[in-house]
Scaffold this active site. Structure first.
Site, PDB file in Angstrom:
ATOM      1  N   GLU A  49      11.319 -14.843  33.552  1.00 46.68           N
ATOM      2  CA  GLU A  49      10.524 -16.004  33.999  1.00 46.68           C
ATOM      3  C   GLU A  49      11.255 -17.303  33.672  1.00 46.68           C
ATOM      4  OE1 GLU A  49       8.359 -17.655  35.416  1.00 46.68           O
ATOM      5  OE2 GLU A  49       6.660 -16.419  36.008  1.00 46.68           O
ATOM      6  N   ASP A  76       3.926 -16.065  42.912  1.00 44.18           N
ATOM      7  CA  ASP A  76       4.276 -16.209  41.497  1.00 44.18           C
ATOM      8  C   ASP A  76       4.892 -17.601  41.324  1.00 44.18           C
ATOM      9  OD1 ASP A  76       5.501 -15.688  38.783  1.00 44.18           O
ATOM     10  OD2 ASP A  76       4.688 -13.703  39.182  1.00 44.18           O
TER      11      ASP A  76
END
Length: 275
Positions: free
Chosen positions: A12, A186
């Protein structure tokens, strides 16, 4: 296409540091910050960063925002973040054009409505949006007048107007609506022309939408769970994409890597966090 061979359980928060010409990213579940050939371990989940100067990052962990020294690995807590909520952690985040830093939180098990989206600006931490399940897609239009974000399970990327200091004004509106599809937004980033690049969890791709929210094209990545994109490289035309192994039974070595894609699009220089 592979930028780095490290396998992340939950990659991430990729950040291209414009002064160092260097990519940083996180493995949230393993509590680790990566750059090519090096990593740093933390005692808590870490997920997103902004750059303060050549040698300093602002890093969001589950319980705080930290000032992190790249050379020494030393960090200092600037402010607590949901330190009274042991069941949440930080997730998606990005610096805004006005020098603030937005950070979203979520439940450790994605409990419905457990998360929020916060903004840290000139030593003030303010909650912007509450009742968020999985905070994602925090990014900003080039003119600094619009912010984007999503609560992933809603399948809608929202837009909200910003005032001159970067605080939201008015109600968020739907910018991209993926309801009725199997696409789950996302992390996202916006390029210098205002196009939004959305990593779509489970779809193995980053989709491109024009400034009006209309689909243009998609870039495939080998990692099924594409989690967040970032622009970088010397010409800002490389699209870096983190991926995850989380939630994949018997994942192969394509899952959890960080990928680099050459594009014809030009990204925005990542904004500096003003402390």
């Amino acid at each position: 296409m592979i930028h780095d061979g490290s396998l992340c359980a939950l990659g991430e928060g990729p950040l291209w540091h414009p002064e160092r010409q260097q990519l940083f990213w996180f493995d949230i579940l393993n509590k680790r910050l990566h750059t090519k050939g090096q990593s740093w371990d933390f005692p808590d989940h870490v997920s997103a960063a902004g750059w303060v100067d050549r040698d300093t990052l602002l890093i969001a962990s589950a319980r705080a925002l930290h000032r992190f020294d790249i050379a020494t690995g030393a960090d200092v807590i600037l402010t607590n973040l949901e330190d009274d909520r042991a069941h949440t952690r930080s997730n998606d985040g990005r610096a805004d054009p006005q020098g603030g830093f937005w950070i979203g939180t979520m439940g450790l098990d994605a409990e419905p409505g457990a998360g929020s989206i916060w903004r840290f600006y000139r030593n003030e931490l303010r909650c912007l949006f509450a009742d968020i399940t999985i905070s994602n897609s925090i990014c900003f239009a080039p003119d600094g007048q619009t912010a984007y974000f999503t609560d992933t399970p809603t399948q809608q990327i929202m837009a909200v107007d910003l005032d001159a200091a970067g605080w939201p004004q008015g109600s968020p509106r739907v910018h991209i609506d993926l309801r009725g599809t199997d696409l789950n937004p996302d992390g996202s980033v916006v390029d210098s022309a205002g196009n939004l690049f959305s990593a779509q969890w489970g779809a193995g791709r980053v989709a491109v939408y024009d400034p009006k929210g209309q689909f243009i094209e998609a870039f495939a990545v080998p990692g099924r769970h594409a989690s967040c994109p970032a622009f970088g490289g010397p010409d800002m035309q490389t699209l870096f994409v983190t991926t995850a192994r989380q939630g994949i039974d018997d994942p192969d070595d394509d899952q959890g890597r960080t990928y680099a894609i050459d594009t014809s699009y030009t990204g925005q220089r990542e904004h500096r966090v003003i402390l």
